[in-house]
Design a protein around this motif. Structure first.
Motif, PDB file in Angstrom:
ATOM      1  N   LEU A  67       0.826  -1.211   0.000  1.00  0.00           N
ATOM      2  CA  LEU A  67       0.000   0.000   0.000  1.00  0.00           C
ATOM      3  C   LEU A  67       0.859   1.259   0.000  1.00  0.00           C
ATOM      4  CD1 LEU A  67      -2.786  -1.029   2.539  1.00  0.00           C
ATOM      5  CD2 LEU A  67      -2.959  -0.921   0.055  1.00  0.00           C
ATOM      6  N   LEU A  68       1.920   1.262   0.785  1.00  0.00           N
ATOM      7  CA  LEU A  68       2.804   2.416   0.819  1.00  0.00           C
ATOM      8  C   LEU A  68       3.492   2.622  -0.532  1.00  0.00           C
ATOM      9  CD1 LEU A  68       4.482   2.030   4.342  1.00  0.00           C
ATOM     10  CD2 LEU A  68       2.814   3.765   3.636  1.00  0.00           C
ATOM     11  N   GLY A  69       3.902   1.531  -1.157  1.00  0.00           N
ATOM     12  CA  GLY A  69       4.515   1.630  -2.482  1.00  0.00           C
ATOM     13  C   GLY A  69       3.551   2.178  -3.509  1.00  0.00           C
ATOM     14  N   LEU A  70       2.311   1.731  -3.433  1.00  0.00           N
ATOM     15  CA  LEU A  70       1.295   2.224  -4.366  1.00  0.00           C
ATOM     16  C   LEU A  70       1.012   3.701  -4.137  1.00  0.00           C
ATOM     17  CD1 LEU A  70      -0.662   1.429  -6.615  1.00  0.00           C
ATOM     18  CD2 LEU A  70      -2.335   0.853  -4.862  1.00  0.00           C
ATOM     19  N   ALA A  71       0.916   4.110  -2.882  1.00  0.00           N
ATOM     20  CA  ALA A  71       0.683   5.523  -2.578  1.00  0.00           C
ATOM     21  C   ALA A  71       1.850   6.390  -3.050  1.00  0.00           C
ATOM     22  CB  ALA A  71       0.467   5.705  -1.078  1.00  0.00           C
ATOM     23  N   PHE A  72       3.067   5.916  -2.852  1.00  0.00           N
ATOM     24  CA  PHE A  72       4.240   6.678  -3.305  1.00  0.00           C
ATOM     25  C   PHE A  72       4.269   6.774  -4.827  1.00  0.00           C
ATOM     26  CE2 PHE A  72       8.637   6.809  -4.786  1.00  0.00           C
ATOM     27  CZ  PHE A  72       9.072   7.982  -4.182  1.00  0.00           C
ATOM     28  N   ALA A  73       3.906   5.691  -5.513  1.00  0.00           N
ATOM     29  CA  ALA A  73       3.872   5.718  -6.975  1.00  0.00           C
ATOM     30  C   ALA A  73       2.865   6.746  -7.474  1.00  0.00           C
ATOM     31  CB  ALA A  73       3.543   4.327  -7.519  1.00  0.00           C
ATOM     32  N   GLY A  74       1.700   6.811  -6.808  1.00  0.00           N
ATOM     33  CA  GLY A  74       0.709   7.813  -7.192  1.00  0.00           C
ATOM     34  C   GLY A  74       1.207   9.226  -6.968  1.00  0.00           C
ATOM     35  N   TYR A  75       1.875   9.439  -5.840  1.00  0.00           N
ATOM     36  CA  TYR A  75       2.421  10.767  -5.552  1.00  0.00           C
ATOM     37  C   TYR A  75       3.489  11.153  -6.574  1.00  0.00           C
ATOM     38  CZ  TYR A  75       5.430  14.239  -3.353  1.00  0.00           C
ATOM     39  OH  TYR A  75       6.210  15.340  -3.113  1.00  0.00           O
ATOM     40  N   ALA A  76       4.393  10.200  -6.888  1.00  0.00           N
ATOM     41  CA  ALA A  76       5.456  10.490  -7.850  1.00  0.00           C
ATOM     42  C   ALA A  76       4.891  10.801  -9.231  1.00  0.00           C
ATOM     43  CB  ALA A  76       6.422   9.307  -7.920  1.00  0.00           C
TER      44      ALA A  76
END
Length: 323
Positions: A67-76
């Motif tokens: 989930l954290l990886g997915l959230a970071f990908a969206g932010y990036a």
């Protein structure tokens, strides 16, 4: 460089202009392995001694990291879109769409992995999701997360150390080659280089300030516009603009960066001697004299290096014995 520095450099292996000089980030990665080992020690200590509340901490930690990886990908992605120069309305629409998709995927994963309280009603399902393990995890979950992150960095760094990827920068008799993921295929021949030296930036008083922390080569503005600017990728990370600094009607291209633990002098010496040797001979090539690598990690036999790697191992033994 002054005459004393040039005399010292001539004794270096990279002074042989027939050799190719490569610069990697291997040492930068391996220097952070001891910190990753300490993360594993802390993770094991928390996973063994913290409250579990009957939860599967190992599986829940994997879900959290996903989930954290997915959230970071969206932010990036939204950050990159914001820097793309698109019209404001289109930028907002695309950013909103990305956030909706990412939020939807995160919500779906949370619903599947969160568990339920056994009620069949819609209200009961929402209530069960709210009080699920994902919303109120046990402390040992964070131990497993630290362990996963530490092991992941150790595995990745070790793999790249023994199976090295391409050098970030390489200097050959033909010119300078860059291999960054966001700057693929950039090549600067020596005859296009106008100067090799430290980066010059405008000072407050108008007098240029020479930065001792950045080695750079200067190229003509026309060459930059035709051959360098088109190579700059949409996926360039924040701060990548600092690699290119104007200097009058020319452009400076910085060679070193924070992800390579290589001193600027180790760029300037090999670059300058090859520039002087090949700038008047475009298209020429000398006999290949092997490869010299800067930024490669190795066992130096120092006490400090031994302590860095042995201390976390001792810490892990202590944690396991105190279980």
């Amino acid at each position: 460089m002054d005459s004393k520095s040039e005399g010292l450099f001539m004794s270096e292996p990279s002074a042989d202009v027939s050799a190719t000089v490569e610069y990697t980030m291997d040492k930068w990665r391996m220097d952070r392995v001891p910190w990753a080992m300490w993360a594993c020690v802390a993770g094991v200590a928390i996973a063994l001694h913290a409250e579990s509340r009957g939860q599967n901490g190992a599986a829940l930690a994997a879900v959290y990291l996903a989930l954290l990886g997915l959230a970071f990908a969206g932010y990036a992605l939204t950050t990159l879109i914001g820097r793309s120069g698109l019209p404001l309305l289109l930028d907002l629409l695309i950013g909103a769409l990305v956030m909706v998709i990412v939020s939807g995927v995160i919500g779906a994963i949370s619903l599947m992995a969160g568990g339920s309280n056994g009620r069949s009603s819609y209200v009961g399902t929402i209530h069960g999701l709210y009080w699920s393990h994902l919303v109120n995890p046990s402390p040992n979950v964070f131990g497993w997360m630290s362990l996963y992150l530490g092991l992941g960095w150790i595995a990745f760094s070790s793999y790249r150390h023994f199976y090295a990827d391409r050098a970030i920068v390489s200097l050959s008799s033909a010119g300078i080659q860059f291999h960054r993921p966001w700057l693929r295929g950039l090549f600067i021949p020596w005859h296009e280089v106008r100067r090799v030296g430290y980066l010059e930036v405008p000072g407050i008083s108008g007098v240029p300030f020479v930065s001792p922390y950045s080695a750079a080569v200067t190229v003509g503005q026309e060459f930059y516009e035709r051959h360098v600017a088109p190579k700059r990728s949409f996926f360039a990370p924040p701060g990548a603009e600092a690699m290119f600094r104007p200097k009058g009607e020319m452009m400076q291209v910085v060679l070193n960066s924070a992800d390579m633990t290589v001193k600027p002098e180790d760029f300037l010496g090999p670059a300058e001697i090859r520039w002087k040797a090949f700038r008047d001979r475009p298209g020429s090539s000398s006999r290949h004299g092997g490869t010299i690598v800067y930024g490669r990690w190795s066992i130096d036999g120092s006490r400090w290096q031994a302590v860095q790697f042995l201390a976390p191992l001792v810490g892990m033994v202590v944690v396991m014995l105190s279980r």
